[in-house]
Design an enzyme around this catalytic site. Sequence first.
Site: not given
Length: 443
Positions: A263, A266, A332-333, A366, A425
């Site tokens: 990761q 990235h 996230e992961h 992924d 109403h």
Amino acid sequence: MSPSLIRRLDLRHDDTQDLPRAPLDVARALDVVAPLCDDVRDRGEVAVLDYGERFDGVRPTSLRVAREHLVDALAGLDPAIRAALEVSIARLRVTCEAELESTVVTTVAEGATVERRIVPMSRVGLYVPGGLAPLVSSVVMNTVPAQVAGVGSIALATPPQAEFGGLPHPTILAACELLGIEEVYAAGGAQAVAMLAHGTLATGGDVRPVDLVTGPGNIYVAAAKRHLRGTVAIDSEAGPTEIAVVADDTADAAFVAADLISQSEHDPNAASVLITASEDLAAAVESELARQVPRARHHERITTSLAGPQSAIVLVRDLDHAVEVADAYAAEHLEIQTADSAAVAARITNAGAIFVGGFTPVSLGDYAAGSNHVLPTAGCACHSSGLSVRAFVKNVHVVTYTEAALREVGHHVVALAEAEDLPSHGAAVSARTGAPARAGEST
């Protein structure tokens, strides 16, 4: 002994310390992004091209990618990559079709029905990053759930590349053609999100605004999505990637290190976090990082990521404490590499996606696990979900009552309207049922 590539954060005796986070967050990035998005709204395609030239180093001759470039890209695609894309598409399509909800009709009383109708979005914009890496897999992850949901109009934006004369990366274009996406724009970053959200019709361009923008990106893409929420729907704030690994002495240090590195590859701002009660594992992972990182193709980027304040080896008291910290971090992961990892995973509340056991690395998700890799980052997993078919549909209630059914419940409507001091109403019901109007009601 050489210094570690990654810092340690000891929470065993003081868990009031801040968890690892990037120094630039979405809130700060908004100051940069807000005027840019407003400029795109006001100047349209010219502004998008100007920002592309500034940030991507190239000015495409046209934002819209001609179909011939998509066709040529697919024709020239490596057969092995095409085969891998087809497997990824097929596996994701299976899970998306299983997730697709059906219209449900509920009879609440005789003659009274409420239908929850599933309606696909009319038009969506998909964002695919292409800066440091051409994320062809994100074409799949964005497009397949949109198609399964039944979205009728799909536009995709991805950055222009100077290397390819202002066109997006050919592998990304090939994936678009493979999936049947014909409306592709050579636009990246926050300006692409603004272009999709506002459209360019009002400024003489050809881009129709979308109802929803999905997809991952850098911190500025995430900030643009936050800024434009309300103008357009978004899936989540999917910014720079992050991984957290909860591991104990049973974990393989080489596996853990490889996953942290995967990761960090990235983005220099990517976050890699190990949460463990084992000092032995922490030391072994540090040694593995020292061994594996220099061998990686992108070792400079990885080293920057691991050394940043967003990454750390977090020492905790025990497994219970590890679960608590993981939930607070809301990765996230999140990988679970412990004894009885399935049981530990079942205790987790906050995560974009959970990867269970030593043979379920994040990189599987992924590309080809069948799950979606567009996931909330920066702690947003405590309130947001990963991308799925549900993001591309709306629920519309369709209510149908007969006269008899309205008469049966009408007096309750009148009573509640009176309680809220909204007598008209109640009058709207009384006019149909013939019930006597209360004081203050129109007849």
